[in-house]
Structure formats: structure tokens, C-alpha cells
Design a protein around this motif. Structure first.
Motif, PDB file in Angstrom:
ATOM      1  N   PHE A  44       0.837  -1.203   0.000  1.00 37.55           N
ATOM      2  CA  PHE A  44       0.000   0.000   0.000  1.00 37.55           C
ATOM      3  C   PHE A  44       0.872   1.253   0.000  1.00 37.55           C
ATOM      4  CE2 PHE A  44       0.957  -0.754   4.426  1.00 37.55           C
ATOM      5  CZ  PHE A  44       1.032   0.507   5.004  1.00 37.55           C
ATOM      6  N   PRO A 259      -5.843  -3.648   5.577  1.00 36.67           N
ATOM      7  CA  PRO A 259      -5.838  -3.939   4.139  1.00 36.67           C
ATOM      8  C   PRO A 259      -7.109  -3.443   3.463  1.00 36.67           C
ATOM      9  CG  PRO A 259      -4.973  -5.807   5.335  1.00 36.67           C
ATOM     10  CD  PRO A 259      -5.486  -4.832   6.382  1.00 36.67           C
ATOM     11  N   GLY A 260      -6.930  -2.647   2.413  1.00 37.82           N
ATOM     12  CA  GLY A 260      -8.072  -2.107   1.694  1.00 37.82           C
ATOM     13  C   GLY A 260      -8.607  -0.806   2.254  1.00 37.82           C
ATOM     14  N   SER A 261      -7.954  -0.284   3.295  1.00 35.65           N
ATOM     15  CA  SER A 261      -8.439   0.955   3.909  1.00 35.65           C
ATOM     16  C   SER A 261      -8.113   2.166   3.036  1.00 35.65           C
ATOM     17  CB  SER A 261      -7.831   1.133   5.296  1.00 35.65           C
ATOM     18  OG  SER A 261      -6.414   1.207   5.220  1.00 35.65           O
TER      19      SER A 261
END
Length: 289
Positions: A44, A259-261
Motif C-alpha cells: 500500500f 488492508p483495503g483501507s
């Protein structure tokens, strides 16, 4: 004549294969290596042109520039495919890595360094005090050495000293000599731009104590206590906006990023957490001897 040549070739191949096996047996990660060190973690963007490409606990950082990229730390040797996949998942070319850096010459941060250097042609820059350990694959490390290499030996292209600047494209990183954990443990301080905002980033090599011996008993590192004291004092004085470290568990990655934030650089602005971490390490230091 043909049989003679065949025998010579066979002998050569046998010697080469034997050498390969000997090297493979020599470079062996400790059996107690934690599982989270090789567990995948989604890559990320941390802030601006700084990205996380490491594993669940072994932090690896990619800094992207117009002239190529910088990779700090590589995790274990077995993590090479994961690191490569993380870089490419973010949309960058693995072969665009031009500079390799490390926070410390231990197998959990240098494991894949040699393979990545060979694959990309990147230049390795290491703190002068850790260069000998890098060159022998960790076998001479005062705490983890003594039983052969734990990562593939690698030659340093540039020796770094305290305050040296690493330049690539529009980036300038200052290497800070923070010895103790290893003789050449290093932190890196640099700025990243994020739109109209600029963040000063510290990738800190936290001065955790790895030796079980008393400092006075570490004969191969007579300055160990003095170095730890220096590092703790120096790290207290640093100023920054964002701090990260060699292990995700040290700076609370999992609580600051899910994760995915949504992209949120301010989640890593945590001076209080940094000060608490340094204070805890200082307490451990005073209890050591």
C-alpha cells in the motif's frame, strides 16, 4: 579421447554441484524464524512516493522517483517472489530498483538482497560498520553469527557513514548511524511530497537488544553498551512527521493500516507511540547490565 573428455566434464560438474550444495547448506535461516516474517501483507501507499512492500512483520519500503526506485530492506530470502509481486501490484517495474538499502545486516532484512541485486543490477549501499557482516552473510555478527552464513554474502557498492546523503531523482535520504542492534544499524530520514503537503519521514532502526549475554561479556563488540546509549540519546532528539521501522510490529502497522483501507498518511503521525517505544527500549537497556 572422448571418454577422457567425458570424465573431465563429469568431474567438473560434480565439483560445481558439490560447491552449490555446500553453499546451500551454509546459508540457512534459523529454524525458529517466526511465521509472520514470511506471511504476505497487501502492499500500500504510505505517503506521497513512499510505499510498503514488505511482509506481515518484516517491513520493506519502496521509494519511487523519476530516475528509478529505492528499496529499503528485503525480508527473508524466501520472500523474494512476494516482494517482487508487491512492487508490481502497485504498478511499478521490479527492474526499476536502482538502489538497495538496509536498516541492519541481519537475515530478516538482508535475506533476498543478493538475489535482488543480481536481478535488477541495483547498487547496494550499507553502513560501513555492517559491510563486513554483509560480505560474510552474517556469520561474523556478534549476536546471530558463529554458525555460518544466514543469508547470501553480498558485496557493498557504497559504504555509508553517519549523515551521508543518498540521492536518486528528486529524493535525498540521510543515513543515521544508530548502532547497537548491529554495529552498523541505520535509520533513514527524508521528505516526501503529497500534493501540497510535505512529510518528514523517519524509518527507524529501533535499538532492541538481541544478545542474551551481559554487555560486558560480548567480547567481539566491546563498545556495545556505549553504542546503545548513544543511539537511544540520538533517537530521542529526532524530529519528524511520520515514523516507521524495520518491523511492522514496532510501529503498530496493523492498527494504523487495515488492508483495503482509505489512503491516510496521517495515521502514521505518531510521536507519542515513538517516544513510548524509545522509552521502553531505554528501560530494557538500563536493566541489561
Amino acid at each position: 579421447m572422448l571418454r577422457h573428455h567425458f570424465n573431465i566434464i563429469t568431474a567438473i560438474l560434480f565439483l560445481l554441484f558439490s560447491s552449490f550444495l555446500a553453499t546451500a547448506q551454509l546459508v540457512e535461516e534459523p529454524k525458529d524464524t517466526p511465521a509472520e516474517w514470511s506471511k504476505p501483507y497487501p502492499p500500500f501507499r504510505i505517503a506521497g512516493n513512499l510505499y510498503y512492500v514488505g511482509t506481515d512483520d518484516l517491513a520493506c519500503y519502496l521509494i519511487v522517483t523519476p530516475k528509478g526506485n529505492i528499496l529499503i530492506n528485503t525480508g527473508l530470502a524466501s520472500s523474494l517472489p512476494l516482494i517482487k509481486a508487491n512492487v508490481e501490484t502497485l504498478g511499478f517495474k521490479f527492474n526499476d530498483i536502482k538502489i538497495l538499502l538496509t536498516t541492519q545486516a541481519h537475515y530478516d532484512h538482508m535475506g533476498a538482497m543478493s538475489a535482488i541485486k543480481k536481478a535488477t543490477g541495483a547498487k547496494l549501499m550499507v553502513n560501513k560498520k555492517d559491510a563486513a557482516v554483509a560480505a560474510d552473510g552474517g556469520s561474523s555478527d556478534y549476536a546471530l553469527g558463529g554458525h555460518g552464513a544466514t543469508f547470501e554474502p553480498i558485496k557493498t557498492d557504497r559504504l555509508l557513514h553517519n549523515g551521508d546523503v543518498i540521492k536518486l531523482g528528486d529524493m535525498q535520504l540521510v543515513m543515521l548511524h544508530h548502532p547497537g542492534h548491529t554495529k552498523g544499524s541505520s535509520s533513514f530520514l527524508f521528505d516526501v511530497k503529497d500534493g501540497d503537503r510535505k512529510y518528514k519521514v523517519l524509518i527507524a532502526n529501533m535499538p532492541t537488544i538481541v544478545t542474551e549475554k551481559k554487555f560486558s561479556e560480548v567480547l567481539t563488540y566491546p563498545d556495545i553498551a556505549k553504542d546503545y546509549a548513544y543511539t537511544i540519546a540520538a533517537m530521542k532528539k529526532l524530529t519528524f512527521d511520520i515514523w516507521l521501522s524495520s518491523h511492522s510490529s514496532q510501529f503498530g502497522l496493523h492498527s494504523k493500516n487495515k488492508p483495503g483501507s482509505v489512503y491516510n498518511p496521517t495515521a502514521f503521525m505518531d510521536r507519542i507511540g515513538y517516544d513510548e517505544a524509545i522509552r521502553d527500549l531505554e528501560i530494557q537497556f538500563f536493566k541489561k547490565d
